[in-house]
Design a protein around this motif. Structure first.
Motif, mmCIF file in Angstrom:
data_model
loop_
_atom_site.group_PDB
_atom_site.id
_atom_site.type_symbol
_atom_site.label_atom_id
_atom_site.label_comp_id
_atom_site.label_asym_id
_atom_site.label_seq_id
_atom_site.Cartn_x
_atom_site.Cartn_y
_atom_site.Cartn_z
ATOM 1 N N MET A 76 6.865 4.770 16.010
ATOM 2 C CA MET A 76 6.628 6.144 15.626
ATOM 3 C C MET A 76 5.321 6.208 14.841
ATOM 4 S SD MET A 76 9.269 8.935 14.307
ATOM 5 C CE MET A 76 10.200 8.441 15.704
ATOM 6 N N LYS A 77 4.499 7.198 15.138
ATOM 7 C CA LYS A 77 3.204 7.331 14.500
ATOM 8 C C LYS A 77 3.207 8.505 13.535
ATOM 9 C CE LYS A 77 -1.631 7.383 15.369
ATOM 10 N NZ LYS A 77 -2.754 7.513 16.174
ATOM 11 N N PHE A 78 2.500 8.311 12.408
ATOM 12 C CA PHE A 78 2.403 9.355 11.396
ATOM 13 C C PHE A 78 0.942 9.628 11.086
ATOM 14 C CE2 PHE A 78 6.551 7.549 10.723
ATOM 15 C CZ PHE A 78 7.343 8.647 10.434
ATOM 16 N N THR A 79 0.535 10.874 11.252
ATOM 17 C CA THR A 79 -0.805 11.305 10.909
ATOM 18 C C THR A 79 -0.678 12.405 9.862
ATOM 19 O OG1 THR A 79 -1.516 10.846 13.180
ATOM 20 C CG2 THR A 79 -2.977 12.205 11.815
ATOM 21 N N PRO A 80 -1.284 12.218 8.691
ATOM 22 C CA PRO A 80 -1.159 13.249 7.648
ATOM 23 C C PRO A 80 -1.583 14.622 8.149
ATOM 24 C CG PRO A 80 -2.221 11.292 6.770
ATOM 25 C CD PRO A 80 -2.119 11.098 8.263
ATOM 26 N N GLY A 81 -0.833 15.623 7.732
ATOM 27 C CA GLY A 81 -1.136 16.996 8.112
ATOM 28 C C GLY A 81 -0.636 17.957 7.055
ATOM 29 N N GLN A 82 -0.843 19.243 7.272
ATOM 30 C CA GLN A 82 -0.438 20.250 6.291
ATOM 31 C C GLN A 82 1.071 20.340 6.136
ATOM 32 O OE1 GLN A 82 -2.550 23.848 7.454
ATOM 33 N NE2 GLN A 82 -3.803 23.567 5.612
ATOM 34 N N GLU A 83 1.822 19.817 7.101
ATOM 35 C CA GLU A 83 3.283 19.849 7.002
ATOM 36 C C GLU A 83 3.796 18.810 6.014
ATOM 37 O OE1 GLU A 83 2.014 18.523 10.146
ATOM 38 O OE2 GLU A 83 1.315 20.522 10.582
ATOM 39 N N LEU B 171 -7.040 8.702 0.465
ATOM 40 C CA LEU B 171 -6.436 7.605 -0.293
ATOM 41 C C LEU B 171 -5.533 6.764 0.607
ATOM 42 C CD1 LEU B 171 -5.456 9.405 -3.628
ATOM 43 C CD2 LEU B 171 -7.105 7.537 -3.399
ATOM 44 N N LEU B 172 -4.678 7.426 1.380
ATOM 45 C CA LEU B 172 -3.759 6.715 2.271
ATOM 46 C C LEU B 172 -4.537 5.837 3.247
ATOM 47 C CD1 LEU B 172 -0.912 6.122 3.310
ATOM 48 C CD2 LEU B 172 -1.088 8.198 4.716
ATOM 49 N N THR B 173 -5.604 6.379 3.805
ATOM 50 C CA THR B 173 -6.431 5.599 4.732
ATOM 51 C C THR B 173 -7.026 4.377 4.036
ATOM 52 O OG1 THR B 173 -6.954 7.558 6.034
ATOM 53 C CG2 THR B 173 -8.469 5.698 6.230
ATOM 54 N N ASP B 174 -7.555 4.558 2.831
ATOM 55 C CA ASP B 174 -8.138 3.433 2.084
ATOM 56 C C ASP B 174 -7.098 2.346 1.830
ATOM 57 O OD1 ASP B 174 -10.584 4.706 1.984
ATOM 58 O OD2 ASP B 174 -10.411 5.294 -0.130
ATOM 59 N N PHE B 175 -5.891 2.740 1.420
ATOM 60 C CA PHE B 175 -4.854 1.763 1.106
ATOM 61 C C PHE B 175 -4.372 1.038 2.364
ATOM 62 C CE2 PHE B 175 -4.133 4.786 -2.565
ATOM 63 C CZ PHE B 175 -4.869 4.023 -3.457
ATOM 64 N N LEU C 91 1.737 5.070 0.962
ATOM 65 C CA LEU C 91 2.236 6.322 0.388
ATOM 66 C C LEU C 91 2.584 6.154 -1.088
ATOM 67 C CD1 LEU C 91 4.439 7.676 3.314
ATOM 68 C CD2 LEU C 91 2.281 8.657 2.466
ATOM 69 N N ASN C 92 3.182 5.023 -1.437
ATOM 70 C CA ASN C 92 3.486 4.770 -2.851
ATOM 71 C C ASN C 92 2.203 4.644 -3.665
ATOM 72 O OD1 ASN C 92 6.384 4.640 -3.549
ATOM 73 N ND2 ASN C 92 6.421 3.243 -1.802
ATOM 74 N N ALA C 93 1.168 4.044 -3.092
ATOM 75 C CA ALA C 93 -0.108 3.923 -3.795
ATOM 76 C C ALA C 93 -0.763 5.288 -3.996
ATOM 77 C CB ALA C 93 -1.044 2.981 -3.050
ATOM 78 N N VAL C 94 -0.645 6.173 -3.015
ATOM 79 C CA VAL C 94 -1.169 7.536 -3.174
ATOM 80 C C VAL C 94 -0.460 8.215 -4.342
ATOM 81 C CG1 VAL C 94 -1.347 9.831 -2.126
ATOM 82 C CG2 VAL C 94 -1.875 7.797 -0.766
ATOM 83 N N ALA C 95 0.868 8.127 -4.374
ATOM 84 C CA ALA C 95 1.641 8.733 -5.460
ATOM 85 C C ALA C 95 1.260 8.113 -6.804
ATOM 86 C CB ALA C 95 3.136 8.569 -5.200
ATOM 87 N N CYS C 96 1.130 6.795 -6.839
ATOM 88 C CA CYS C 96 0.771 6.088 -8.070
ATOM 89 C C CYS C 96 -0.611 6.517 -8.546
ATOM 90 C CB CYS C 96 0.821 4.578 -7.818
ATOM 91 S SG CYS C 96 0.570 3.569 -9.288
ATOM 92 N N SER C 97 -1.558 6.537 -7.639
ATOM 93 C CA SER C 97 -2.934 6.885 -7.978
ATOM 94 C C SER C 97 -3.058 8.309 -8.498
ATOM 95 C CB SER C 97 -3.813 6.706 -6.736
ATOM 96 O OG SER C 97 -5.125 7.087 -6.998
ATOM 97 N N ILE D 129 -15.410 -4.785 -6.309
ATOM 98 C CA ILE D 129 -14.113 -4.122 -6.336
ATOM 99 C C ILE D 129 -14.276 -2.713 -5.796
ATOM 100 C CG2 ILE D 129 -12.228 -3.335 -7.812
ATOM 101 C CD1 ILE D 129 -13.053 -5.561 -9.791
ATOM 102 N N LYS D 130 -13.373 -2.313 -4.863
ATOM 103 C CA LYS D 130 -13.425 -0.942 -4.362
ATOM 104 C C LYS D 130 -12.003 -0.414 -4.166
ATOM 105 C CE LYS D 130 -13.590 -1.857 0.512
ATOM 106 N NZ LYS D 130 -13.945 -1.287 1.760
ATOM 107 N N ARG D 131 -11.881 0.899 -4.184
ATOM 108 C CA ARG D 131 -10.580 1.539 -4.021
ATOM 109 C C ARG D 131 -9.969 1.144 -2.689
ATOM 110 N NH1 ARG D 131 -10.773 7.771 -3.648
ATOM 111 N NH2 ARG D 131 -11.226 7.319 -1.485
ATOM 112 N N GLY D 132 -8.659 0.816 -2.732
ATOM 113 C CA GLY D 132 -7.928 0.455 -1.529
ATOM 114 C C GLY D 132 -7.916 -1.031 -1.256
ATOM 115 N N GLN D 133 -8.820 -1.762 -1.882
ATOM 116 C CA GLN D 133 -8.896 -3.210 -1.697
ATOM 117 C C GLN D 133 -7.649 -3.879 -2.281
ATOM 118 O OE1 GLN D 133 -12.346 -4.771 -3.679
ATOM 119 N NE2 GLN D 133 -12.010 -6.853 -2.963
ATOM 120 N N VAL D 134 -7.199 -4.953 -1.620
ATOM 121 C CA VAL D 134 -6.116 -5.759 -2.161
ATOM 122 C C VAL D 134 -6.758 -6.910 -2.919
ATOM 123 C CG1 VAL D 134 -4.094 -7.176 -1.651
ATOM 124 C CG2 VAL D 134 -4.537 -5.116 -0.307
ATOM 125 N N VAL D 135 -6.389 -7.029 -4.189
ATOM 126 C CA VAL D 135 -6.931 -8.063 -5.073
ATOM 127 C C VAL D 135 -5.775 -8.844 -5.687
ATOM 128 C CG1 VAL D 135 -9.037 -6.763 -5.601
ATOM 129 C CG2 VAL D 135 -7.004 -6.485 -7.046
#
Length: 188
Positions: free
Chosen positions: A1-8, A62-66, A86-92, A114-120
């Motif tokens: 199943m695919k999820f693309t962010p939208g206004q819904e 943000l979601l795309t970066d993560f 999604l949890n990272a978006v909420a956290c951020s 260091i950049k946003r979304g990077q795993v360190v």
């Protein structure tokens, strides 16, 4: 199943005991509705989104970066990437900033990449390795906000669980599992 962010896609809250949990109402590309429960209760939040507020363009970026940060370290399971992203978006966006906590981690010198979304990774003074999302594009002073990706990490005096936010100076942050012999990571 695919999820693309939208206004819904909307923020909301679901009753959980004496508190409420932050949720995201999702719609799949096939039109199926889902309720995604984040790791955060309303008592964890510094800012409360309005119930029914649409996810904004910033949230989608943000979601795309993560998700790209996870793909960069070869985490390719879509459901894991969506969950942690999604949890990272909420956290951020909404979670209360903790006090700086660099005293638990080994220093690694100045890290300029260091950049946003990077795993360190952070290496604990008491041992162990924790893997984190970088939540900020630009640090606040010299402090970056990071979200734990591992299920849990015992720092000796503190047990961190997935989704925990830390604020640490850039000199404590190092590239993902950069020390030789670091074991393979597991996420959610």
């Amino acid at each position: 199943m695919k999820f693309t962010p939208g206004q819904e896609w909307t923020w909301g809250f679901a009753k959980e005991g004496n508190d409420e949990r932050l949720i995201i109402n999702l719609v799949s590309d096939e039109g199926v509705r889902y309720c995604f429960k984040t790791l955060y209760k309303s008592s964890d939040l510094a800012v409360l989104p309005k119930n029914g507020e649409s996810l904004c363009i910033e949230d989608a970026c943000l979601l795309t970066d993560f998700q790209e940060g996870l793909y960069a370290i070869n985490v390719n399971k879509d459901e894991v990437c969506l969950d942690l992203g999604l949890n990272a978006v909420a956290c951020s966006r909404f979670v209360r900033n903790p006090n700086p906590s660099g005293r638990f981690f080994l220093p690694f010198g100045n890290n300029q990449y260091i950049k946003r979304g990077q795993v360190v990774s952070l290496y604990g003074k008491a041992g162990g390795i924790g893997d984190f999302f970088v939540l900020d594009e630009i640090p606040d002073g010299n402090l970056y906000r990071l979200m734990l990706l591992n299920r849990e990490w015992d720092l000796g005096m503190h047990l961190l669980k997935v989704g925990a936010m830390l604020r640490v100076s850039a000199d404590r942050v190092c590239a993902f599992r950069s020390i030789k012999g670091a074991r393979t990571a597991r996420y959610a």
